[in-house]
Design an enzyme around this catalytic site. Structure first.
Site, PDB file in Angstrom:
ATOM      1  N   ARG A 154       1.945  -0.811  -9.614  1.00 55.51           N
ATOM      2  CA  ARG A 154       1.454  -1.398  -8.352  1.00 55.51           C
ATOM      3  C   ARG A 154       0.387  -2.459  -8.635  1.00 55.51           C
ATOM      4  O   ARG A 154      -0.596  -2.575  -7.914  1.00 55.51           O
ATOM      5  CB  ARG A 154       0.880  -0.314  -7.415  1.00 55.51           C
ATOM      6  CG  ARG A 154       1.863   0.774  -7.044  1.00 55.51           C
ATOM      7  CD  ARG A 154       3.030   0.245  -6.221  1.00 55.51           C
ATOM      8  NE  ARG A 154       3.939   1.331  -5.888  1.00 55.51           N
ATOM      9  CZ  ARG A 154       4.981   1.674  -6.652  1.00 55.51           C
ATOM     10  NH1 ARG A 154       5.239   1.013  -7.763  1.00 55.51           N
ATOM     11  NH2 ARG A 154       5.762   2.666  -6.295  1.00 55.51           N
ATOM     12  N   SER A 222       3.609   4.168   2.210  1.00 53.54           N
ATOM     13  CA  SER A 222       2.846   5.008   1.279  1.00 53.54           C
ATOM     14  C   SER A 222       1.428   4.458   1.176  1.00 53.54           C
ATOM     15  O   SER A 222       1.231   3.325   0.744  1.00 53.54           O
ATOM     16  CB  SER A 222       3.511   5.015  -0.096  1.00 53.54           C
ATOM     17  OG  SER A 222       4.818   5.546  -0.005  1.00 53.54           O
ATOM     18  N   GLU A 318      -3.157   2.387  -1.958  1.00 54.61           N
ATOM     19  CA  GLU A 318      -2.189   1.365  -2.343  1.00 54.61           C
ATOM     20  C   GLU A 318      -2.222   0.198  -1.361  1.00 54.61           C
ATOM     21  O   GLU A 318      -1.984  -0.954  -1.726  1.00 54.61           O
ATOM     22  CB  GLU A 318      -0.792   2.006  -2.377  1.00 54.61           C
ATOM     23  CG  GLU A 318       0.340   1.092  -2.731  1.00 54.61           C
ATOM     24  CD  GLU A 318       1.662   1.844  -2.830  1.00 54.61           C
ATOM     25  OE1 GLU A 318       2.696   1.253  -2.498  1.00 54.61           O
ATOM     26  OE2 GLU A 318       1.654   3.027  -3.225  1.00 54.61           O
TER      27      GLU A 318
END
Length: 336
Positions: A154, A222, A318
């Site tokens: 990520r 998410s 995230e």
């Protein structure tokens, strides 16, 4: 003139910006001054505006997909404003497999390399041929190879050295003609007849069963990264929690499932104002409305504190959080 941002980010907090500019042709970028502050936005599925943004939001809405057949692969040259999931569907419709594990990930193609999106054992970096961006300083287009993008979990150079210095304009994807399915993640191991379409449909079915539609119930997908922890800590955790899902990351580290940690901490359904830990998938925070950025920050900090106390793991969000002037990070005991 002030512009409401509530419909431009899927978490849908009430907020506005000083100015919003939609880019439908990359040439428009030449005319912008990029006076601070500014924010580059795709479909707003991984960005949350915590409060009113005192600057310009630049929304990338360019379109176009070109496919070049080469000896061993297909090169896709895709405009930054294209919808990611529609691109995945497009490739399969045209007999070009490879991206099926990444189906139904929300957002634009231009945003995908920034986050190095990934799901079900596949990361975007695997397929990157190049990323082209508009250099804000030189006003030139620059191409980076996958190696130059410095991809991580990520993560990419666009979050670090090129943060606020680049606007991604197009992405080149190389999809090999020799298809090799990736079935290592749980739900895909159940497939009996493995085809690209079968994987694509199963990923969609699985994601739909876990993740609420952001256009029905406001959310940003998410919310937390799956933590990467040292093997020593993993051994201690497995002794106390044998069911903890974990995946090899490198010789010294494993990745563990953030959603499992949050669920086992009893946080499903926990609510602060209209912000709730989703009842079906603890990795997702949803916004029922009448909520503020302060409510969301309070929820993030509460979850982080609970996971630290229970597992000695520091959860990182995230999702990109924007305050009034720039991106901010919420960590244990502090906001940067």
């Amino acid at each position: 003139m002030a512009q409401s941002l509530q419909s431009f980010h899927t978490f849908s907090l009430k907020s506005q910006c000083s100015q919003l500019i939609e880019i439908t042709d990359s040439a428009q970028l030449q005319q912008l001054t990029f006076d601070a502050p500014f924010c580059i936005l795709g479909e707003g599925s991984n960005t949350v505006f915590l409060n009113d943004y005192q600057g310009t939001v630049i929304k990338m809405a360019t379109a176009g997909v070109q496919v070049i057949e080469r000896q061993d692969d297909y090169l896709l040259e895709v405009a930054a404003g294209e919808n990611w999931h529609k691109l995945v569907a497009y490739t399969l419709k045209h007999g070009i497999p490879g991206l099926e594990n990444l189906a139904l990930i929300p957002g634009t193609v231009g945003a995908a390399p920034v986050q190095n999106i990934g799901a079900y054992g596949v990361e975007l970096a695997k397929f990157i041929a190049y990323v082209e961006y508009f250099d804000i300083s030189s006003k030139q287009l620059v191409r980076l190879t996958a190696e130059q993008c410095e991809f991580g979990y990520r993560d990419s150079i666009f979050k670090h050295a090129l943060k606020n210095k680049a606007v991604i304009t197009s992405v080149g994807l190389a999809l090999p003609k020799l298809w090799q399915p990736e079935l290592s993640y749980g739900p895909l191991q159940q497939l009996e007849h493995v085809t690209p379409i079968a994987v694509f449909e199963h990923v969609i079915k699985t994601r739909n069963s876990k993740l609420p539609d952001p256009y029905v119930l406001a959310n940003a997908g998410s919310f937390f990264k799956n933590p990467i922890i040292e093997n020593r800590l993993l051994r201690d955790l497995l002794a106390a929690h044998p069911q903890l899902p974990h995946y090899h990351y490198d010789n010294e580290h494993h990745k563990v499932a953030a959603g499992w940690l949050i669920e086992q901490a009893g946080l499903k359904g926990h609510r602060i104002a209209g912000i709730e830990v989703h009842q079906q998938q603890a990795l997702v925070l949803v916004n029922h409305g009448d909520s503020s950025g302060e409510d969301l920050v309070a929820m993030i900090k509460y979850i982080q504190q609970q996971i630290w106390q229970r597992y000695q793991i520091k959860l990182q969000h995230e999702v990109r959080l924007m305050n009034s002037v720039h991106e901010c990070h919420i960590g244990l005991g502090e906001a940067i």
